[in-house]
Design an enzyme around this catalytic site. Structure first.
Site, PDB file in Angstrom:
ATOM      1  N   ASP A   1       2.531  -0.788  12.199  1.00  0.00           N
ATOM      2  CA  ASP A   1       1.514  -1.000  11.613  1.00  0.00           C
ATOM      3  C   ASP A   1       1.103  -2.753  11.978  1.00  0.00           C
ATOM      4  OD1 ASP A   1       0.755   1.258  10.499  1.00  0.00           O
ATOM      5  OD2 ASP A   1       1.783   1.240   8.014  1.00  0.00           O
TER       6      ASP A   1
ATOM      7  N   LYS B   1       0.373  -1.162   0.215  1.00  0.00           N
ATOM      8  CA  LYS B   1       0.096  -0.026   0.153  1.00  0.00           C
ATOM      9  C   LYS B   1       1.120   1.692  -0.080  1.00  0.00           C
ATOM     10  CE  LYS B   1      -2.635   1.038   3.819  1.00  0.00           C
ATOM     11  NZ  LYS B   1      -2.259   1.373   4.169  1.00  0.00           N
ATOM     12  N   SER B   2       1.756   1.567   0.711  1.00  0.00           N
ATOM     13  CA  SER B   2       2.823   2.127   0.965  1.00  0.00           C
ATOM     14  C   SER B   2       3.544   2.335  -0.287  1.00  0.00           C
ATOM     15  CB  SER B   2       3.449   2.415   1.896  1.00  0.00           C
ATOM     16  OG  SER B   2       3.588   2.833   3.458  1.00  0.00           O
TER      17      SER B   2
ATOM     18  N   GLN C   1       5.511   9.429   6.465  1.00  0.00           N
ATOM     19  CA  GLN C   1       4.444  10.414   5.690  1.00  0.00           C
ATOM     20  C   GLN C   1       4.602  12.322   6.038  1.00  0.00           C
ATOM     21  OE1 GLN C   1       0.058   9.838   7.668  1.00  0.00           O
ATOM     22  NE2 GLN C   1       0.309   7.247   6.290  1.00  0.00           N
TER      23      GLN C   1
ATOM     24  N   GLY D   1      -4.756   8.497   5.039  1.00  0.00           N
ATOM     25  CA  GLY D   1      -3.468   9.449   6.353  1.00  0.00           C
ATOM     26  C   GLY D   1      -3.000   8.975   5.051  1.00  0.00           C
TER      27      GLY D   1
HETATM   28  C1  S3P Z   1       2.567   5.040   5.800  1.00  0.00           C
HETATM   29  C2  S3P Z   1       3.430   5.676   7.005  1.00  0.00           C
HETATM   30  C3  S3P Z   1       3.170   5.232   8.582  1.00  0.00           C
HETATM   31  C4  S3P Z   1       2.262   3.649   8.372  1.00  0.00           C
HETATM   32  C5  S3P Z   1       0.970   3.867   7.029  1.00  0.00           C
HETATM   33  C6  S3P Z   1       1.438   4.297   5.994  1.00  0.00           C
HETATM   34  C7  S3P Z   1       3.713   6.090   4.625  1.00  0.00           C
HETATM   35  O1  S3P Z   1       1.876   6.200   9.001  1.00  0.00           O
HETATM   36  O2  S3P Z   1       1.689   4.065   9.680  1.00  0.00           O
HETATM   37  O3  S3P Z   1       0.272   3.049   7.457  1.00  0.00           O
HETATM   38  O4  S3P Z   1       2.565   5.152   3.708  1.00  0.00           O
HETATM   39  O5  S3P Z   1       4.383   6.683   4.142  1.00  0.00           O
HETATM   40  P1  S3P Z   1       2.991   7.431   9.475  1.00  0.00           P
HETATM   41  O6  S3P Z   1       3.964   8.432   9.426  1.00  0.00           O
HETATM   42  O7  S3P Z   1       1.802   7.837  10.560  1.00  0.00           O
HETATM   43  O8  S3P Z   1       4.192   7.145  10.551  1.00  0.00           O
END
Ligand code: S3P
Length: 445
Positions: A324, A22-23, A173, A94
């Site tokens: 996660d 997903k990321s 993020q 997010g």
């Molecule tokens: C992600 C970063 C993480 C992770 C989220 C995906 C990303 O969050 O928990 O599921 O794809 O950059 P944070 O940046 O809030 O740590």
């Protein structure tokens, strides 16, 4: 939607293709928008969250065409984005909203970003604050101590102001948002992070030719003397280790003839859960390891009877590298002898749900003794008897729903998980995938 889970009646068995990470999928989409050349994206998962990023880049001027096993994305380049005609709906994602903040911070037009009920409660000050310091225009809904969506980003007068930013928390993020804004700034934008958050953006932006250098915990984008061109031919999205973790833990606690998960991303910033499993005495073998692209991959293999596990401690960098996976690791801890301590994980409080509260509530539903702390939780393992059959709430959080489903495999009777619709945000085929391994997991109205 509900998940209905029967206790596993035999060891799990099979070869399971896990959907794309997903990321990495979000980044493949959002960064292809910035490319001056078309990019072939292969292996993108079909989760709703990645779908939000796909719609967002279309609204900003990209075209997406399916060609055989790839999506061909024709972006706008750095400076050709057009204003979206309507607010961009980031749904539950997010990563979509926070990365878009960085991407849009330097655009000459304004964009409104909205989200679902969960996303509308999540903290955005962490991303707004550094971008404001860079001279961007951003606002949201002031709510108590934080700012929440809907957000309005832009219009910007360019260039933005480059700066050195020490990240207050290990967040990929926020790191990515600042680096993306740095592409529109007038010099060296440097982000220093307190812990090893996932580094996909660094790898993928460098592949596209961004002027990006990583030194220890500091990543710098320096636009001086740069031709402002990003270009690449292809992104291959490997299987998502965060989704693979559910099948891995299922095989460890229910036992496995042999469960094989091919082509999983084993980027060290993502494999904390494998280190935790090893520390607990679980055996996951990495086969067919490859390191020929931006992301290393391997086939994860679990075989043998239910593992004989011992408790462990997850803290510091390890908590960042498994953030996660902590809900599913909590289920593993419930099947390990002793008390497992999870610390330094206060970031769990601001995920799709307050995952300290929702993980502890979920485990208690299964009769597990556990305690919430401000920065984590403890789990008392009782592997000598089945978990209680449970009726639990997922609180709209995909990872809580899936962790509960795996716990249900070792419960004394059927398990019912309410409010599980959001499993589709990261893993739409989850119930079928578990069933293909020989479990009985159903998603129903
Ligand atoms: C992600 C970063 C993480 C992770 C989220 C995906 C990303 O969050 O928990 O599921 O794809 O950059 P944070 O940046 O809030 O740590």
């Amino acid at each position: 939607m509900k998940l209905i889970v029967e206790p596993a009646s035999r060891p799990l068995e099979g070869y399971l293709t896990i959907p794309g990470d997903k990321s990495i999928g979000h980044r493949a989409l959002l960064f292809s928008l910035l490319s001056a050349t078309p990019v072939r994206v292969r292996g993108l998962g079909d989760g709703a969250d990645n779908g939000r990023s796909a719609k967002a880049i279309s609204a900003l001027g990209a075209t997406i065409v399916r060609d055989a096993d790839a999506l061909v994305i024709t972006g706008t380049g750095l400076d050709g984005m057009r204003a979206a005609g309507a607010p961009i709906d980031c749904g539950n994602s997010g990563t979509t909203i926070r990365l878009l903040c960085g991407l849009l911070a330097g655009q000459r037009f304004a964009t409104t970003l909205v989200g679902d009920e969960s996303l509308s409660k999540r903290p955005m000050r962490r991303v707004i604050e550094p971008l404001l310091q860079m001279g961007a225009t951003l606002s949201g809904v002031g709510q108590g101590a934080d700012v929440t969506p809907p957000l309005v980003v832009g219009p910007a007068s360019r260039p933005l102001t480059a700066m050195a930013y020490p990240l207050p928390m290990a967040s990929a993020q926020v790191k990515t948002a600042v680096l993306l804004a740095g592409l529109y700034a007038d010099g060296a934008t440097a982000v220093t992070e307190p812990g090893p958050s996932r580094d996909h953006s660094e790898r993928m932006l460098r592949y596209l030719g961004a002027p990006l250098v990583v030194q220890g915990r500091t990543t710098t984008v320096d636009t001086r003397g740069w031709n402002r061109r990003l270009a690449g031919a292809a992104f291959d999205v490997p299987a998502d280790p965060s989704s693979a973790a559910f099948a891995v833990v299922a095989a460890l606690i229910a036992g496995a003839g042999e469960v094989r998960l091919p082509d999983v991303c084993i980027n060290p910033t993502r494999t904390g859960f494998l280190d935790v499993i090893a520390a607990m005495g679980g055996q996951v073998t990495l086969e067919d390891q490859r390191n020929d692209g931006p992301e290393p991959t391997a086939t994860l293999v679990v075989r043998g009877p239910a593992a004989n596990l011992r408790a462990t401690e997850i803290a510091g960098d390890l908590a960042v590298r498994s953030i996660d996976e902590l809900p599913i690791l909590a289920v593993l801890a419930a099947r390990a002898y002793g008390t497992t301590f999870i610390r330094d994980a206060e970031e769990l409080r601001v995920k799709e749900s307050d995952r300290i509260a929702t993980t502890v509530a979920m485990l208690r539903g299964f009769g597990v003794t556990c305690e919430a702390n401000p920065d984590g939780f403890t789990v008392e393992g009782r592997p000598d008897r089945p978990l209680d059959a449970a009726h639990v709430q997922a609180h709209g959080d995909h990872r809580i729903a899936m962790a509960a489903a795996i716990a249900g495999l070792v419960a004394s009777g059927p398990t019912l998980i309410d409010d599980a619709d959001n499993v589709t945000t990261s893993y739409p085929g989850f119930a079928d995938a578990l069933s293909a391994l020989g479990a009985n997991v159903q998603l129903a109205q």
